[in-house]
Design a protein around this motif. Sequence first.
Motif, PDB file in Angstrom:
ATOM      1  N   PHE A  88       0.816  -1.219   0.000  1.00 32.16           N
ATOM      2  CA  PHE A  88       0.000   0.000   0.000  1.00 32.16           C
ATOM      3  C   PHE A  88       0.848   1.267   0.000  1.00 32.16           C
ATOM      4  CE2 PHE A  88      -3.442  -2.610   2.299  1.00 32.16           C
ATOM      5  CZ  PHE A  88      -4.010  -2.995   1.106  1.00 32.16           C
ATOM      6  N   THR A  89       1.897   1.298   0.813  1.00 29.46           N
ATOM      7  CA  THR A  89       2.688   2.530   0.926  1.00 29.46           C
ATOM      8  C   THR A  89       3.711   2.673  -0.192  1.00 29.46           C
ATOM      9  OG1 THR A  89       4.247   1.478   2.462  1.00 29.46           O
ATOM     10  CG2 THR A  89       2.416   2.727   3.427  1.00 29.46           C
ATOM     11  N   VAL A  94      -0.107   4.932  -0.850  1.00 27.85           N
ATOM     12  CA  VAL A  94      -1.173   5.257   0.090  1.00 27.85           C
ATOM     13  C   VAL A  94      -0.549   5.831   1.359  1.00 27.85           C
ATOM     14  CG1 VAL A  94      -3.055   4.263   1.479  1.00 27.85           C
ATOM     15  CG2 VAL A  94      -2.671   3.456  -0.858  1.00 27.85           C
ATOM     16  N   ASP A  95      -1.210   6.831   1.957  1.00 27.82           N
ATOM     17  CA  ASP A  95      -0.755   7.428   3.212  1.00 27.82           C
ATOM     18  C   ASP A  95      -0.552   6.331   4.255  1.00 27.82           C
ATOM     19  OD1 ASP A  95      -0.549   9.766   5.172  1.00 27.82           O
ATOM     20  OD2 ASP A  95      -2.226   8.607   6.013  1.00 27.82           O
ATOM     21  N   SER A  97      -0.912   6.050   7.548  1.00 30.17           N
ATOM     22  CA  SER A  97      -1.952   5.731   8.536  1.00 30.17           C
ATOM     23  C   SER A  97      -3.130   5.014   7.890  1.00 30.17           C
ATOM     24  CB  SER A  97      -2.415   6.986   9.275  1.00 30.17           C
ATOM     25  OG  SER A  97      -2.983   7.905   8.377  1.00 30.17           O
ATOM     26  N   GLU A  98      -3.497   5.428   6.706  1.00 28.81           N
ATOM     27  CA  GLU A  98      -4.586   4.747   5.997  1.00 28.81           C
ATOM     28  C   GLU A  98      -4.149   3.337   5.581  1.00 28.81           C
ATOM     29  OE1 GLU A  98      -7.789   5.671   2.440  1.00 28.81           O
ATOM     30  OE2 GLU A  98      -5.870   6.724   2.403  1.00 28.81           O
ATOM     31  N   ALA A  99      -2.915   3.210   5.126  1.00 30.06           N
ATOM     32  CA  ALA A  99      -2.386   1.901   4.742  1.00 30.06           C
ATOM     33  C   ALA A  99      -2.355   0.961   5.934  1.00 30.06           C
ATOM     34  CB  ALA A  99      -0.986   2.061   4.152  1.00 30.06           C
ATOM     35  N   GLU A 100      -1.978   1.474   7.102  1.00 32.70           N
ATOM     36  CA  GLU A 100      -1.934   0.667   8.328  1.00 32.70           C
ATOM     37  C   GLU A 100      -3.323   0.117   8.650  1.00 32.70           C
ATOM     38  OE1 GLU A 100      -0.615  -1.281  11.561  1.00 32.70           O
ATOM     39  OE2 GLU A 100       0.746  -0.129  10.309  1.00 32.70           O
ATOM     40  N   GLU A 101      -4.320   0.963   8.552  1.00 32.08           N
ATOM     41  CA  GLU A 101      -5.692   0.559   8.853  1.00 32.08           C
ATOM     42  C   GLU A 101      -6.164  -0.563   7.924  1.00 32.08           C
ATOM     43  OE1 GLU A 101     -10.143   2.499   8.447  1.00 32.08           O
ATOM     44  OE2 GLU A 101      -8.459   3.843   8.814  1.00 32.08           O
ATOM     45  N   PHE A 102      -5.915  -0.419   6.630  1.00 31.00           N
ATOM     46  CA  PHE A 102      -6.377  -1.422   5.678  1.00 31.00           C
ATOM     47  C   PHE A 102      -5.548  -2.694   5.748  1.00 31.00           C
ATOM     48  CE2 PHE A 102      -8.536   2.262   3.891  1.00 31.00           C
ATOM     49  CZ  PHE A 102      -9.805   1.731   3.800  1.00 31.00           C
ATOM     50  N   CYS A 104      -4.260  -3.889   8.396  1.00 28.47           N
ATOM     51  CA  CYS A 104      -4.729  -4.569   9.607  1.00 28.47           C
ATOM     52  C   CYS A 104      -6.033  -5.322   9.352  1.00 28.47           C
ATOM     53  CB  CYS A 104      -4.905  -3.558  10.737  1.00 28.47           C
ATOM     54  SG  CYS A 104      -5.133  -4.334  12.338  1.00 28.47           S
ATOM     55  N   SER A 105      -6.922  -4.756   8.566  1.00 34.04           N
ATOM     56  CA  SER A 105      -8.183  -5.452   8.315  1.00 34.04           C
ATOM     57  C   SER A 105      -8.026  -6.553   7.259  1.00 34.04           C
ATOM     58  CB  SER A 105      -9.281  -4.464   7.914  1.00 34.04           C
ATOM     59  OG  SER A 105      -8.997  -3.867   6.680  1.00 34.04           O
TER      60      SER A 105
END
Length: 162
Positions: A88-89, A94-95, A97-102, A104-105
């Motif tokens: 993602f990054t 992708v930013d 923090s947003e990449a971390e969230e996705f 993780c899910s």
Amino acid sequence: MSTPELSASLEDYLETIFFLSREDGVARPKDIAGRMKVRAASVTGALRALGEKGLINYEPYASVTLTEEGREIAGKIAVKHEALLHFFTQVLGVDASEAEEFACSMEHTIPDHILQRFVRFAEYTEKCPAFNASWQESAEGYFCKAQGSDTKRCETCRLPEA
């Protein structure tokens, strides 16, 4: 011995214990609660469940350690998380923090064979003959651009025009 069924939540606890142990050498319940932004009571319940499944060694008011099986499962979850985060990054831009969230899910649901395709594609972009290509966004859409290049498109990849 078969791998125990774990909910996404229990996988998150296992992964958090894995990372805390790797970073700090120890995983304490209060640190787990802080990292996951949950209450101590939630941590206690999750630790009991993981202990019953034989994935951690847990005694109230003591540090938590992973069993061999727990370390193996947590390591696989962590590899998925890091591979998705990297994709993602570094590939999609992708930013963080947003990449971390996705990441993780998605780590809980992505099959291994699809994750391997993500990893191979990320490796390709890093080894691209056009010098480390990455996906860039513009008003016309996305295109492959060689990093450090003044040209808009990566000619080596021969991707179709957007």
